[in-house]
Design a protein around this motif. Sequence first.
Motif, mmCIF file in Angstrom:
data_model
loop_
_atom_site.group_PDB
_atom_site.id
_atom_site.type_symbol
_atom_site.label_atom_id
_atom_site.label_comp_id
_atom_site.label_asym_id
_atom_site.label_seq_id
_atom_site.Cartn_x
_atom_site.Cartn_y
_atom_site.Cartn_z
ATOM 1 N N ILE A 21 0.862 -1.180 0.000
ATOM 2 C CA ILE A 21 0.000 0.000 0.000
ATOM 3 C C ILE A 21 0.898 1.229 0.000
ATOM 4 N N PRO A 22 0.847 2.036 -1.066
ATOM 5 C CA PRO A 22 1.789 3.135 -1.226
ATOM 6 C C PRO A 22 1.416 4.432 -0.513
ATOM 7 N N PHE A 23 0.415 4.385 0.355
ATOM 8 C CA PHE A 23 -0.007 5.601 1.034
ATOM 9 C C PHE A 23 -0.440 5.263 2.462
ATOM 10 N N GLU A 24 -0.432 6.270 3.321
ATOM 11 C CA GLU A 24 -0.939 6.120 4.681
ATOM 12 C C GLU A 24 -2.454 5.923 4.590
ATOM 13 N N PHE A 25 -3.003 5.043 5.429
ATOM 14 C CA PHE A 25 -4.439 4.785 5.396
ATOM 15 C C PHE A 25 -4.968 4.543 6.798
ATOM 16 N N ILE A 26 -6.291 4.546 6.900
ATOM 17 C CA ILE A 26 -6.945 4.344 8.194
ATOM 18 C C ILE A 26 -7.784 3.077 8.114
ATOM 19 N N ALA A 27 -7.583 2.182 9.081
ATOM 20 C CA ALA A 27 -8.367 0.948 9.197
ATOM 21 C C ALA A 27 -8.782 0.815 10.649
ATOM 22 N N ALA A 28 -10.059 0.669 10.877
ATOM 23 C CA ALA A 28 -10.596 0.510 12.234
ATOM 24 C C ALA A 28 -10.169 1.656 13.147
ATOM 25 N N GLY A 29 -10.112 2.861 12.594
ATOM 26 C CA GLY A 29 -9.760 4.033 13.390
ATOM 27 C C GLY A 29 -8.283 4.204 13.654
ATOM 28 N N LYS A 30 -7.450 3.312 13.151
ATOM 29 C CA LYS A 30 -6.004 3.384 13.377
ATOM 30 C C LYS A 30 -5.306 3.795 12.090
ATOM 31 N N THR A 31 -4.436 4.778 12.172
ATOM 32 C CA THR A 31 -3.682 5.223 11.008
ATOM 33 C C THR A 31 -2.476 4.323 10.818
ATOM 34 N N MET A 32 -2.351 3.795 9.613
ATOM 35 C CA MET A 32 -1.267 2.877 9.265
ATOM 36 C C MET A 32 -0.415 3.538 8.179
ATOM 37 N N PRO A 33 0.914 3.458 8.304
ATOM 38 C CA PRO A 33 1.771 4.061 7.281
ATOM 39 C C PRO A 33 1.805 3.226 6.001
ATOM 40 N N ALA A 34 2.307 3.822 4.937
ATOM 41 C CA ALA A 34 2.488 3.076 3.690
ATOM 42 C C ALA A 34 3.403 1.893 3.962
ATOM 43 N N GLY A 35 3.189 0.792 3.240
ATOM 44 C CA GLY A 35 4.046 -0.379 3.421
ATOM 45 C C GLY A 35 3.365 -1.650 2.975
ATOM 46 N N GLU A 36 4.008 -2.780 3.262
ATOM 47 C CA GLU A 36 3.456 -4.079 2.903
ATOM 48 C C GLU A 36 2.610 -4.598 4.062
ATOM 49 N N TYR A 37 1.404 -5.043 3.733
ATOM 50 C CA TYR A 37 0.473 -5.530 4.748
ATOM 51 C C TYR A 37 -0.061 -6.900 4.367
ATOM 52 N N THR A 38 -0.369 -7.672 5.395
ATOM 53 C CA THR A 38 -1.024 -8.961 5.234
ATOM 54 C C THR A 38 -2.425 -8.823 5.800
ATOM 55 N N VAL A 39 -3.394 -9.289 5.043
ATOM 56 C CA VAL A 39 -4.789 -9.239 5.474
ATOM 57 C C VAL A 39 -5.273 -10.673 5.614
ATOM 58 N N SER A 40 -5.792 -11.022 6.786
ATOM 59 C CA SER A 40 -6.232 -12.392 7.070
ATOM 60 C C SER A 40 -7.712 -12.414 7.415
ATOM 61 N N ASP A 41 -8.382 -13.392 6.880
ATOM 62 C CA ASP A 41 -9.783 -13.652 7.149
ATOM 63 C C ASP A 41 -9.834 -14.590 8.353
ATOM 64 N N ILE A 42 -10.626 -14.274 9.367
ATOM 65 C CA ILE A 42 -10.749 -15.156 10.523
ATOM 66 C C ILE A 42 -11.939 -16.082 10.277
ATOM 67 N N ALA A 43 -11.664 -17.363 10.198
ATOM 68 C CA ALA A 43 -12.698 -18.351 9.874
ATOM 69 C C ALA A 43 -13.888 -18.253 10.814
ATOM 70 N N ASN A 44 -15.069 -18.288 10.231
ATOM 71 C CA ASN A 44 -16.343 -18.312 10.951
ATOM 72 C C ASN A 44 -16.635 -17.062 11.764
ATOM 73 N N LEU A 45 -15.884 -15.996 11.572
ATOM 74 C CA LEU A 45 -16.157 -14.744 12.267
ATOM 75 C C LEU A 45 -16.198 -13.611 11.242
ATOM 76 N N PRO A 46 -17.036 -12.623 11.460
ATOM 77 C CA PRO A 46 -17.072 -11.487 10.532
ATOM 78 C C PRO A 46 -15.966 -10.480 10.868
ATOM 79 N N CYS A 47 -14.755 -10.973 10.948
ATOM 80 C CA CYS A 47 -13.613 -10.146 11.328
ATOM 81 C C CYS A 47 -12.454 -10.361 10.364
ATOM 82 N N VAL A 48 -11.634 -9.347 10.258
ATOM 83 C CA VAL A 48 -10.434 -9.394 9.437
ATOM 84 C C VAL A 48 -9.296 -8.823 10.266
ATOM 85 N N VAL A 49 -8.097 -9.362 10.050
ATOM 86 C CA VAL A 49 -6.895 -8.849 10.708
ATOM 87 C C VAL A 49 -5.993 -8.286 9.620
ATOM 88 N N ILE A 50 -5.539 -7.057 9.802
ATOM 89 C CA ILE A 50 -4.552 -6.491 8.890
ATOM 90 C C ILE A 50 -3.289 -6.269 9.723
#
Length: 148
Positions: A34-63
Amino acid sequence: MKKDRTCKFLLLAGLVAILAIPAAAQTPRLTADIPFEFIAAGKTMPAGEYTVSDIANLPCVVISGWVQGTRENVVFLTQRAQPMNSAQNSRLVFNKYGDKYFLAEIWGFANELGWRVPQSRLEREAARTAMRVSPPSEQEVVTILARR
């Protein structure tokens, strides 16, 4: 009543955060630069490489990604979206208001489902401000391709 609902949400978020780390290791993942700063779940994250994971059987995601030399994990609730077209690529979609980017959708886990990230209060405020400052035609949706 609102205080009670907030406490329940924080308790659920804490429980999901505790369970997310081992669960994320066993679930489908996407990786994106991700080449820009972004906001996820109210938290500001800097540009960089991120891993996004789906949590089985829950409506949740982890970045997760490296923030100032420390591995940061952000867990947030999502809403299931329609299955994506098999011809489409895995991707992360961001809403851009002014100079702020907000994670809005995640597409392309192994099950081909998409997830929508509910708008936060901060994003709703940014959208209202952007509408007053610039016409809607100048607002953007930015898509970043991801790898499985």
